[in-house]
Design an enzyme around this catalytic site. Structure first.
Site, short mmCIF file in Angstrom:
data_model
loop_
_atom_site.label_atom_id
_atom_site.label_comp_id
_atom_site.label_asym_id
_atom_site.label_seq_id
_atom_site.Cartn_x
_atom_site.Cartn_y
_atom_site.Cartn_z
N SER A 153 -21.96 -4.03 36.36
CA SER A 153 -23.11 -3.93 35.47
C SER A 153 -23.22 -5.20 34.64
CB SER A 153 -22.89 -2.74 34.53
OG SER A 153 -23.89 -2.68 33.54
N LYS A 154 -24.47 -5.65 34.38
CA LYS A 154 -24.63 -6.76 33.44
C LYS A 154 -24.74 -6.11 32.07
CE LYS A 154 -27.27 -11.02 32.82
NZ LYS A 154 -26.16 -11.90 32.44
N ALA A 155 -23.59 -5.63 31.60
CA ALA A 155 -23.50 -4.84 30.38
C ALA A 155 -23.08 -5.73 29.22
CB ALA A 155 -22.46 -3.73 30.58
#
Ligand code: PMP
Length: 291
Positions: free
Chosen positions: A158-160
């Site tokens: 995830s690009k969290a």
């Protein structure tokens, strides 16, 4: 040049479905995202009035949200359209765009089941991440002391927002020591990536890059792999140990912001800005500009 704070600019921001004045795009201090990092985002760029690989970025945004156990309350087509509205409303033919989705303030605690999901998209002019001189010489990277966590320790696909905590710490340490960026190893001690870009190396005319099994498989990374294959370069995705950098001839980073950036030094290891790096940098520049 004085910094212009990002909350005090002219323009409009897409905020939960409508374009609103830039300075009005505010959130409450008890937003879940601020306390528990329940936020995902994208970074995308427009060249010649067109956002490069917009659909892929939007798809990744939606996947990032699902990995953090929330659904973005719009369709991907609506978000694509919204990004283009932000581009046009702000007159940005060349610019950087930042969609972000986050959990609101309905609940304050670890559990966030009932929080509302918010989405905003901002865009601004952004010429080059690294200066043109640095791009010619190659940037210098320190070795970060932080390691990328394994996929069983963090939602690494995830690009969290939360995953950037160690990136900011790594980049601050690098800048304090006079470097432009830092190279991070992963939980196994293998080469992973820089703080906001993927890494490639050249050895004997072949291109080596770490397998993205615990860090972002960047859209630029995949684009550059295709460009390299189109030129007939061999690409080897594999585990790379830091000691191997001693023998590598060239090194470059890839990312939406970094584009293709040559690296001259990583800690004790140095690299030349060679032909393969320059060719891929030129190919990427042509591709994004639709030439
Ligand atoms: N790794 C990290 C940690 C990043 O922040 C980025 C930038 N999004 C990348 C890699 C490169 O990804 P992309 O090419 O999709 O911009």
């Amino acid at each position: 040049m004085a910094l212009i704070p990002f909350d005090d600019r002219d323009g409009t921001i897409w905020f939960n479905g409508e374009l609103i004045p830039w300075r009005d795009a505010q959130i409450h201090v008890l937003s879940h995202a601020l306390h528990y990092a329940s936020a995902v985002f994208e970074g995308q760029r427009a060249y010649n009035d067109s956002i490069f690989k917009l659909e892929e970025h939007t798809e990744r945004l939606f996947n990032s949200a699902r990995i953090l156990d929330f659904e973005i309350p719009y369709t991907e087509a609506e978000i694509n359209e919204a990004c283009n509205q932000v581009k046009d409303a702000n007159g940005l033919t060349d610019g950087y765009f930042r969609p972000v989705a986050w959990r609101g303030p309905e609940m304050m605690g670890v559990s966030a089941q009932e929080t509302k999901i918010h989405v905003a998209i901002a865009g601004w002019e952004w010429p080059s991440y690294f200066s043109p001189e640095l791009r010619e010489k190659g940037i210098r990277l320190s070795m970060s002391e932080w390691r990328r966590p394994g996929p069983d320790s963090a939602p690494t696909k995830s690009k969290a927002a939360g995953l950037y905590m160690i990136c900011t710490l790594s980049k601050h340490a690098a800048e304090r020591d006079g470097y432009e960026d830092a190279l991070m190893l992963d939980y196994r001690g293998q080469v992973a990536e820089a703080t906001g870009a993927n890494v490639f190396f050249v050895l004997d005319g072949k291109i080596h890059t770490p397998t993205p099994d615990c860090f972002l498989d960047g859209i630029t990374r995949r684009t550059v792999i295709d460009l390299a294959k189109a030129r007939g370069y061999e690409i080897i995705e594999r585990a790379i140990m830091p000691e191997e950098m001693e023998g590598f001839e060239q090194c470059f980073l890839t990312g939406t912001a970094a584009e293709v950036t040559a690296v001259g030094e990583i800690g004790p290891y140095s690299f030349e800005v060679g032909e393969i790096t320059r060719n891929l940098r030129d190919d990427y520049e042509k591709l994004v500009r639709g030439e």
